[in-house]
Design an enzyme around this catalytic site. Structure first.
Site, short mmCIF file in Angstrom:
data_model
loop_
_atom_site.label_atom_id
_atom_site.label_comp_id
_atom_site.label_asym_id
_atom_site.label_seq_id
_atom_site.Cartn_x
_atom_site.Cartn_y
_atom_site.Cartn_z
CD GLN A 76 -3.10 -11.13 4.12
OE1 GLN A 76 -2.65 -11.76 3.18
NE2 GLN A 76 -2.85 -9.84 4.31
CB THR A 118 -10.16 -2.06 9.23
OG1 THR A 118 -10.48 -1.94 7.85
CG2 THR A 118 -11.39 -1.78 10.06
CG HIS A 147 -3.65 0.92 11.80
ND1 HIS A 147 -4.09 1.91 10.98
CD2 HIS A 147 -2.86 0.13 11.05
CE1 HIS A 147 -3.57 1.73 9.78
NE2 HIS A 147 -2.83 0.64 9.79
CB VAL A 191 -6.95 -15.52 -1.34
CG1 VAL A 191 -7.18 -15.77 -2.83
CG2 VAL A 191 -8.24 -15.70 -0.56
CG HIS A 246 -1.77 8.89 6.99
ND1 HIS A 246 -1.56 10.22 7.19
CD2 HIS A 246 -2.89 8.57 7.70
CE1 HIS A 246 -2.53 10.69 8.00
NE2 HIS A 246 -3.31 9.71 8.32
CE1 TYR A 295 -6.50 11.65 11.48
CE2 TYR A 295 -5.52 12.25 9.38
CZ TYR A 295 -5.79 11.30 10.35
OH TYR A 295 -5.35 10.01 10.20
CB VAL A 297 -13.24 3.91 8.16
CG1 VAL A 297 -14.35 3.81 9.20
CG2 VAL A 297 -12.12 2.94 8.46
CG ASP A 351 -25.75 11.51 -23.38
OD1 ASP A 351 -24.64 11.20 -22.89
OD2 ASP A 351 -26.01 12.65 -23.77
P1 FAD Z 1 -8.29 -3.50 5.28
O1 FAD Z 1 -8.76 -3.15 6.61
O2 FAD Z 1 -6.85 -3.38 5.02
O3 FAD Z 1 -8.77 -4.98 5.03
C1 FAD Z 1 -8.29 -5.76 3.97
C2 FAD Z 1 -8.11 -7.14 4.49
O4 FAD Z 1 -7.81 -8.01 3.43
C3 FAD Z 1 -6.97 -7.23 5.47
O5 FAD Z 1 -7.46 -7.64 6.71
C4 FAD Z 1 -6.03 -8.21 4.84
O6 FAD Z 1 -5.38 -9.04 5.78
C5 FAD Z 1 -6.93 -8.98 3.92
N1 FAD Z 1 -6.23 -9.58 2.79
C6 FAD Z 1 -5.43 -8.96 1.90
N2 FAD Z 1 -4.95 -9.82 1.01
C7 FAD Z 1 -5.45 -11.02 1.33
C8 FAD Z 1 -5.31 -12.32 0.78
N3 FAD Z 1 -4.54 -12.55 -0.30
N4 FAD Z 1 -5.99 -13.33 1.36
C9 FAD Z 1 -6.77 -13.13 2.44
N5 FAD Z 1 -6.92 -11.92 3.01
C10 FAD Z 1 -6.27 -10.89 2.45
N6 FAD Z 1 -10.20 6.22 7.01
C11 FAD Z 1 -11.20 6.98 7.46
O7 FAD Z 1 -12.29 6.91 6.94
N7 FAD Z 1 -11.02 7.83 8.50
C12 FAD Z 1 -9.82 7.95 9.12
O8 FAD Z 1 -9.67 8.71 10.06
C13 FAD Z 1 -8.76 7.17 8.67
N8 FAD Z 1 -7.56 7.30 9.23
C14 FAD Z 1 -6.55 6.50 8.83
C15 FAD Z 1 -5.33 6.60 9.48
C16 FAD Z 1 -4.31 5.77 9.14
C17 FAD Z 1 -3.02 5.88 9.86
C18 FAD Z 1 -4.47 4.84 8.09
C19 FAD Z 1 -3.38 3.94 7.69
C20 FAD Z 1 -5.68 4.77 7.42
C21 FAD Z 1 -6.73 5.59 7.78
N9 FAD Z 1 -7.95 5.53 7.13
C22 FAD Z 1 -8.99 6.29 7.59
C23 FAD Z 1 -8.18 4.66 5.97
C24 FAD Z 1 -8.88 3.40 6.37
O9 FAD Z 1 -8.23 2.83 7.47
C25 FAD Z 1 -8.90 2.38 5.25
O10 FAD Z 1 -9.26 3.01 4.05
C26 FAD Z 1 -9.89 1.26 5.51
O11 FAD Z 1 -9.67 0.71 6.78
C27 FAD Z 1 -9.76 0.19 4.47
O12 FAD Z 1 -10.60 -0.89 4.80
P2 FAD Z 1 -10.53 -2.23 3.97
O13 FAD Z 1 -11.49 -3.17 4.54
O14 FAD Z 1 -10.64 -1.92 2.53
O15 FAD Z 1 -9.01 -2.71 4.13
#
Ligand code: FAD
Length: 820
Positions: free
Chosen positions: A33, A43, A45, A166, A217, A251, A353, A543
């Protein structure tokens, strides 16, 4: 070739596209999107800290692969990780974590305070008691990796559509057919939602409840830190290990000469993704849907604690901060798998991530080969019970997981709330007997009964269990020793209601079960079979015990909700293949209940209140029959997970309390007691009975797990048979072994590493104190070269516990008790 549409171009969706493309999938479209350069999800940020060690072996291995993959594309800064302890409890916890890391093959080092300071000179000298150093941890460059993988997979033929939300998913005949966007419908055979915290909304498009809660967070960057000046490349370079101060929910990483600080100490801030609006064209670091305004007041305590841990921060301020959104789930795990209702609709959400590439690879393997090398059970979206999909449950437990994310949690520690979601019909009686309940799958399950405390006075010396250390003494009572004693010497009632029961019925029921199980279940009605469900590679999916109640009706004792989903899906397939020979699968757990009546006096109890024949000939071992006990209609199965004479006695939930009462009353002259899960677990280990999930999974074949006896190679065909060809106990390279602890008193709990000649060679799967044999027991996977009589060491909180590989089972190897 199947057409795949992936929803979301975050780190998960893009990794999945890349993993599928590298496996030869040629028709993949990723729909996002937001703008592809910066989609605006979590992801975009993510600060990218990757701490690999996790109590779950699978999650640790997923993280390990993520590190390897990101290193291979130059998107990982392997600065190492440091977790520091400022309390004695945390120091012990780091020892436990060191154990997990060793068990799962991650190198870690326990450091004393001085060594922590040498590795991390900015730490306060007086605060840190010690730490854990993980050399291979570090920083994922998540946004950059996403772009590189996008380019790589696009070059391999993957299509990417940016700025394309979507808005719907088309289905026909219970199967996905396409993905709807505002301008077009993209045909699809497989749709994978990698929509991150928008997963709830996308799942709703096919009626799937995705049990996650988006929570904000806090993450803040400081002004220039004197101690960091000149150390790193600007703006995001880092050289010090990533740092965790879990005692204060904090952290840290470097961003050049500044710190980035993440904080989990604030109150949970739940969000509804749908309220965030549509991602606009203008996404940049400061303007994206996953980023909310910083609320400094929520960060105040974390900032103060940071200035205490890192004195250099006392001269700094917070330059920039935000409340970033990502997903939390009821048990903290990721959500991966296919919708049970809509074939072809998959999710991979609530993935950090840290685990992104590993989980993407596993899912790509499942889509390609039907299974993943690393077991996905901890992530399976179908692992939750029906009641755990309720909105209120998901909200409360997911938020609680945010609160507890860095807490020290005992493996048995139950949620305090919500409780009493599911209780067996015996609950009132159990409470009268002072049951100590822990929760599992929503069920309240007695661990021991205070009413049995008086038995401790009469407990023979050889049955007494030694005093435990403070950790293994939690959620434990020595009363369990008396319950074990009574089970082995008199008779006990165990509540087996929470064990999942399925009814498989119909003209094709026998075909279905024959096809899926390793045993022969086509025996005459009345036969009960212990058998396995394998995957195509011979890994153990589950099992089960299969009781043939009549020609077309089987009662199946199963494990997780995933078993129900699997059997139901296969039954649907069968129905399509041969409509005449259909089968249906029904979960009858909630409508029924079960008492395990076990012990040498069990027959005396039953014969006093039933005119049915429960003699050895009247109902032989591993046979079932319908009967009446004290006026209650039951199905009795001559089985025992604790290895004693007796029966699993089933009846309708409505008759349950009556059944309890008649057995209880009839049992009085024979010394009947109610007994709980602590005794149960010990007794089953004494008998060598495996527990799926702990002792075996899809990563193990039956020969490694020691359940090869349940495989009938002579049977014509079954899922997994071909893969087992040529394998046997003799060819297995590792084996699940029974260890007894040499000192007779040191109890371990599970997941501890096992060393042989100083080398870590395996890990403990299940453990208990064996009351009957007077010493602790641990089961462990070990290389097959290590055999009976060999000496090993179990590492428990940094302490080495000597143990010996024993012949199993430890109790009643001739089966005299069971068959008596
Ligand atoms: P996303 O990156 O959110 O991607 C999902 C995508 O789907 C988005 O781009 C969105 O636009 C798209 N989407 C959603 N709905 C639709 C739709 N209907 N149609 C089309 N597209 C759509 N994780 C770590 O491992 N280490 C860390 O240090 C860490 N620190 C973090 C710090 C912060 C402040 C935050 C908020 C998160 C942190 N995380 C960390 C968690 C991590 O960022 C996320 O778990 C991870 O980025 C998720 O990836 P993703 O691809 O599932 O989701």
């Amino acid at each position: 070739t199947q057409r795949v549409v992936i929803i979301g171009a975050g780190i998960v969706g893009v990794n999945l596209a890349d993993e599928l493309a590298s496996r030869g999938w040629s028709d993949i479209t990723v729909v996002e999107q937001g703008p592809l350069e910066m989609p605006g999800g979590s992801t975009s940020h993510a600060p990218g800290l990757v701490f690999q060690t996790n109590p779950s072996k699978s999650m640790t291995l997923f993280a390990k692969y993520t590190v390897e993959k990101l290193l291979s594309i130059d998107c990982f800064n392997q600065v190492g990780g440091l977790e520091v302890a400022t309390t004695q409890a945390r120091l012990a916890e780091l020892q436990r974590k060191h154990g997990w890391a060793t068990s799962w093959g991650i190198e870690t080092h326990l450091l004393d305070a001085g060594e922590c300071l040498r590795r991390y000179p900015l730490l306060d000298r007086d605060m840190v008691l010690g730490g854990l150093h993980i050399p291979t941890d570090g920083l994922a460059l998540a946004a950059r990796a996403t772009q590189l993988l996008m380019q790589r997979s696009a070059a391999a033929g993957v299509s990417y559509l940016g700025n394309t939300p979507v808005v719907g998913i088309d289905r026909a005949d219970g199967h996905v057919t396409g993905v709807v966007t505002p301008t077009a419908t993209i045909p699809a055979d497989i749709v994978v939602s990698c929509a991150g915290f928008w997963g709830v909304e996308v799942g709703a498009m096919v009626g799937l409840t995705v049990p996650l809660v988006p929570l904000a967070h806090q993450y803040a960057k400081t002004s220039v830190v004197p101690g960091l000046a000149g150390r790193n490349e600007l703006p995001n370079g880092a050289g010090l290990p990533i740092l965790r101060h879990q005692d204060q929910d904090l952290y840290y990483r470097e961003h050049g000469d500044r710190y980035g600080i993440g904080y989990y100490g604030h109150k949970p801030m739940p969000i509804v993704a749908a309220t965030l609006g549509v991602t606009g064209d203008h996404v940049d670091e400061h303007n994206m849907p996953s980023r909310l305004d910083f609320t400094p007041e929520d960060f105040a305590t974390g900032w103060k604690a940071s200035q205490e841990l890192l004195p250099d921060l006392r001269d700094c301020e917070i330059a920039d901060g935000f409340n970033g959104i990502f997903s939390f789930t009821p048990d903290g795990g990721s959500l991966v798998g296919e919708s049970p209702e809509v074939a072809g609709f998959w999710v991979a959400e609530a993935v950090w991530v840290t685990h992104s590439a590993g989980i993407a690879r596993a899912l790509a393997e499942v889509l390609t080969d039907g299974r993943s090398q690393i077991c996905l059970a901890d992530c399976e979206i179908s692992r939750f019970e029906e009641i755990q999909f309720a909105h209120s449950y998901v909200q409360e437990t997911s938020q609680q997981n945010f609160v507890e994310i860095y807490d020290i949690l005992h493996p048995l520690q139950p949620k305090e709330s919500p409780r009493n979601l599911r209780v067996s019909p015996f609950h009132a009686r159990q409470r009268e007997l002072g049951a100590y309940f822990l929760e599992g799958g929503g069920w309240e399950r007695p661990y021991w009964y205070e009413a049995n405390a008086g038995l401790l006075d009469r407990l023979p010396e050889e049955w007494r269990s030694p005093e435990r250390d403070s950790w293994s003494a939690r959620f434990y009572s020595p009363i369990a020793a008396a319950e074990a004693w009574k089970t082995r010497t008199a008779v006990a009632m165990y509540d087996m209601t929470p064990l999942r029961r399925l009814e498989v019925s119909g003209p094709g029921a026998v075909d279905l079960l024959q096809r899926l199980t390793t045993g022969d279940v086509s025996k005459k009605p009345g036969a009960v079979t212990y058998t396995l469900l394998l995957d195509h590679a011979g890994g153990i999916r589950s099992d089960i015990t299969v009781a043939r109640l009549d020609e077309e009706t089987f009662q199946v004792g199963a494990n997780t909700p995933v078993d129900l989903v699997y059997l139901s899906r296969e039954a649907d397939r069968l129905r399509h293949e041969s409509p005449q020979r259909w089968a249906q699968v029904r979960d009858i757990t909630g409508g029924t209940c079960c008492i395990g009546l076990w012990g040498p006096r069990a027959r005396d109890v039953l014969s006093s209140i039933s005119s049915d024949d429960f003699s050895n000939d009247g109902l032989r071992y591993f046979r079932a029959k319908r009967a009446t006990i004290g006026g209650v209609p039951v199905t009795a199965m001559r089985l025992s997970y604790v290895g004693e004479l007796g029966w699993e006695i089933y009846t309708g939930a409505d008759n349950g309390q009556r059944l309890w009462d008649v057995l209880w009353e009839a049992g009085q002259p024979h010394g009947v007691i109610a007994a709980g899960r602590v005794a149960f677990n010990a007794l089953r280990l004494e008998k060598g009975y495996r527990s799926w999930g702990a002792d075996m999974s899809t990563e193990h074949d039956p020969y490694e797990a020691g359940v090869g006896f349940a495989v009938k190679p002579a049977k014509e065909d079954f899922v997994g048979k071909a893969a087992l060809e040529g394998r046997s106990e003799a060819t297995a390279s590792r084996r699940l072994r029974c260890l007894t602890v040499d000192d007779g008193r040191s109890v371990v709990l599970g997941k501890e590493p096992v060393r042989y000649a100083g080398e870590a060679v395996g890990y403990v799967t299940s453990a208990a104190y064996g009351y009957t044999i007077g010493r602790p027991i641990a089961y462990a996977y070990l290389p097959a070269t290590i055999g009976e009589g060999d000496h090993v060491e179990i590492e428990y909180f940094g302490r080495s516990i000597a143990a010996t590989v024993a012949a199993e089972p430890l109790v009643d190897p001739e089966m005299k008790r069971l068959r008596g």
